[in-house]
Write a protein that holds these residues in place. Sequence first.
Motif, mmCIF file in Angstrom:
data_model
loop_
_atom_site.group_PDB
_atom_site.id
_atom_site.type_symbol
_atom_site.label_atom_id
_atom_site.label_comp_id
_atom_site.label_asym_id
_atom_site.label_seq_id
_atom_site.Cartn_x
_atom_site.Cartn_y
_atom_site.Cartn_z
ATOM 1 N N PHE A 137 0.343 -1.442 -0.219
ATOM 2 C CA PHE A 137 0.139 -0.470 -0.200
ATOM 3 C C PHE A 137 1.006 1.422 -0.082
ATOM 4 N N PHE A 138 0.708 2.393 -1.737
ATOM 5 C CA PHE A 138 1.303 3.320 -1.169
ATOM 6 C C PHE A 138 0.711 4.009 -1.451
ATOM 7 N N PRO A 139 0.900 5.935 -1.157
ATOM 8 C CA PRO A 139 2.378 5.981 -0.563
ATOM 9 C C PRO A 139 1.951 6.361 0.884
ATOM 10 N N ASP A 140 1.112 6.141 1.277
ATOM 11 C CA ASP A 140 0.016 7.248 2.815
ATOM 12 C C ASP A 140 0.262 6.060 3.926
ATOM 13 N N GLN A 141 1.426 5.299 4.687
ATOM 14 C CA GLN A 141 1.137 4.792 5.836
ATOM 15 C C GLN A 141 -0.133 5.339 6.675
ATOM 16 N N HIS A 142 -0.293 6.213 7.016
ATOM 17 C CA HIS A 142 -1.565 6.239 8.323
ATOM 18 C C HIS A 142 -3.352 5.258 7.498
ATOM 19 N N LEU A 143 -3.262 6.215 6.536
ATOM 20 C CA LEU A 143 -4.359 5.464 5.695
ATOM 21 C C LEU A 143 -4.664 4.136 5.645
ATOM 22 N N GLY A 144 -3.052 3.680 5.444
ATOM 23 C CA GLY A 144 -3.648 1.723 5.471
ATOM 24 C C GLY A 144 -3.400 1.422 6.482
ATOM 25 N N ARG A 145 -2.305 1.930 7.648
ATOM 26 C CA ARG A 145 -2.254 1.379 8.707
ATOM 27 C C ARG A 145 -4.016 1.964 9.457
ATOM 28 N N ASN A 146 -4.320 2.945 9.192
ATOM 29 C CA ASN A 146 -5.652 3.253 9.715
ATOM 30 C C ASN A 146 -6.823 2.467 9.664
ATOM 31 N N THR A 147 -6.753 1.907 7.778
ATOM 32 C CA THR A 147 -8.305 1.195 7.409
ATOM 33 C C THR A 147 -7.852 -0.417 7.819
ATOM 34 N N ALA A 148 -6.881 -1.180 7.379
ATOM 35 C CA ALA A 148 -6.326 -2.425 7.973
ATOM 36 C C ALA A 148 -6.519 -2.418 9.761
ATOM 37 N N LEU A 149 -6.567 -1.550 10.581
ATOM 38 C CA LEU A 149 -7.001 -1.956 12.178
ATOM 39 C C LEU A 149 -8.549 -1.518 12.097
ATOM 40 N N ALA A 150 -8.753 -0.699 11.142
ATOM 41 C CA ALA A 150 -10.153 -0.676 11.765
ATOM 42 C C ALA A 150 -11.096 -2.147 10.945
ATOM 43 N N MET A 151 -10.027 -2.972 10.442
ATOM 44 C CA MET A 151 -11.259 -3.706 9.055
ATOM 45 C C MET A 151 -10.760 -5.067 10.640
ATOM 46 N N GLY A 152 -9.595 -4.732 11.608
ATOM 47 C CA GLY A 152 -9.578 -6.108 12.684
ATOM 48 C C GLY A 152 -8.533 -6.227 12.711
ATOM 49 N N TYR A 153 -7.632 -6.095 11.823
ATOM 50 C CA TYR A 153 -6.001 -6.685 12.130
ATOM 51 C C TYR A 153 -5.291 -5.705 13.221
ATOM 52 N N GLU A 154 -4.062 -6.175 13.469
ATOM 53 C CA GLU A 154 -3.459 -5.698 14.555
ATOM 54 C C GLU A 154 -2.505 -5.607 13.874
ATOM 55 N N GLU A 155 -1.551 -4.366 14.925
ATOM 56 C CA GLU A 155 -0.037 -3.833 14.294
ATOM 57 C C GLU A 155 0.978 -4.638 13.900
ATOM 58 N N GLN A 156 0.526 -5.617 14.081
ATOM 59 C CA GLN A 156 1.825 -7.295 13.557
ATOM 60 C C GLN A 156 1.503 -7.367 12.521
ATOM 61 N N ASP A 157 0.028 -7.377 12.189
ATOM 62 C CA ASP A 157 0.180 -7.365 11.190
ATOM 63 C C ASP A 157 0.485 -7.055 9.692
ATOM 64 N N LEU A 158 1.512 -5.301 9.980
ATOM 65 C CA LEU A 158 1.439 -4.231 9.163
ATOM 66 C C LEU A 158 2.994 -4.133 9.374
ATOM 67 N N ALA A 159 3.743 -4.162 9.006
ATOM 68 C CA ALA A 159 5.391 -3.202 8.533
ATOM 69 C C ALA A 159 5.476 -2.146 7.632
ATOM 70 N N VAL A 160 6.394 -1.500 7.970
ATOM 71 C CA VAL A 160 6.452 -0.604 6.866
ATOM 72 C C VAL A 160 7.887 -0.090 6.414
ATOM 73 N N TRP A 161 7.517 -0.164 4.763
ATOM 74 C CA TRP A 161 8.813 0.327 4.294
ATOM 75 C C TRP A 161 9.261 1.463 4.039
ATOM 76 N N ASN A 162 10.629 1.644 4.095
ATOM 77 C CA ASN A 162 10.954 3.056 3.888
ATOM 78 C C ASN A 162 12.539 2.658 2.718
ATOM 79 N N PRO A 163 11.931 3.248 1.845
ATOM 80 C CA PRO A 163 13.139 2.911 1.001
ATOM 81 C C PRO A 163 14.471 3.357 1.358
ATOM 82 N N MET A 164 14.478 4.065 2.591
ATOM 83 C CA MET A 164 15.954 4.926 2.352
ATOM 84 C C MET A 164 16.339 4.007 3.667
ATOM 85 N N MET A 165 15.974 3.149 4.474
ATOM 86 C CA MET A 165 16.624 1.707 5.339
ATOM 87 C C MET A 165 16.866 0.849 4.677
#
Length: 384
Positions: A198-226
């Motif tokens: 999901f790109f580019p907004d991590q917050h919309l992705g996170r807020n939507t997935a959590l509202a759907m019942g997913y948990e933090e461990q179901d989410l990972a962040v991709w930062n091309p600089m890291m």
Amino acid sequence: MQLPSLPSCSIGDIDSDADSEQLRQRITDAKEQLGDKLMILGHHYQRDSIIEHADETGDSFLLARKAADSEAELIVFCGVHFMAESADILTDDNQIVMMPNIRAGCSMADMADLPDVEACWNELLENCNLSDPASRENAELPAEHGQSYLVPVTYMNSSADLKAFVGHHGGIVCTSSNAAGVLEWALERAGEGGKVLFFPDQHLGRNTALAMGYEEQDLAVWNPMMVPDWESLNASTFVLWHGYCSVHQRFTVDQINDFREDYPGALVIAHPECDREVVDAADASGSTEMIRRYVEDAPSGSVIGVGTEIHLVKRLDSNYSDKKVICLDPGVCPCSTMYMIHPAFLADLLESLVEGQVANRIVVPSQIADEAILALNRMLSIVA
Ligand code: 13P
Ligand code: SF4
């Protein structure tokens, strides 16, 4: 043409240009001459002196729909660049999409570019043992049993070449008004053990997935600089690009607490581009059009704190005068690029159209448009 001076920092000054009456008249006259050939679309974050001339106003989804359904020959998009690009993709070749100021971009959209997304895509396919949906005979269908795919989802706030990438790889576009439905669609196509990028907004992705019942461990962040954290990436269902909106980053839980202390019993709504903690602390969250409807539907006498761009908040306060609508950020939080659409630019553009000259046309090259429209149409077909 005389360029408008930049705003001073008080919202009270924003639409008080001495020449505003003259500009209003010029725009009104040109609009009258262009008649039905012209349609002006205005995003909710535009200043009042633009919105008063818009034939349609709305959030980015509603405006994309209006553009797709329009038969106007000339479409002037008062919003930011990615919105006008989407309008060009969704309209016929004989329709012309223009912006009053083509420099009005979106800093969040600029946080993901095609080479970085392609590099991420290839690494995820390889390291997470996933397949490309483009390898399927029909990427529109849910995944077959035992198959795991990487399905790309791009927020509307992205460039046309990223939408084309998504279209090519069996993915879909979303906006803040339909992200949950879009993610469900994508998960069905990812299959068991598959992932959504999901790109580019991590917050919309996170807020939507959590509202759907997913948990933090179901989410990972991709930062091309890291350096990628393959443990969390492999364990995740959603890989979220590290992008964010600097306007919505300004809202905090402390602001909500202070607001509730000042106005006991008040309602709070925040745009899903805000941090997860802010959205959690609010009573509701939604796109700019959903925010408008939330205020409209609130009982008369309500006090409503809103976490989004200041021009919309101010307009809601004046349009719904039986309610008090207050921005959660006590400082000014304009979107500086939305603000680049000044009525002087609109007047000049419309007058040049009256003279038969097209300026500031937005043209998405056909090889990009042909793939981007796949991703946009998938969104339009699943969202009522
Ligand atoms: P909406 O789709 O909610 O209008 O959001 C667009 C945007 O850019 C918000 O910052
Ligand atoms: Fe982009 Fe943020 Fe402005 Fe929306 S408010 S157009 S996301 S910079």
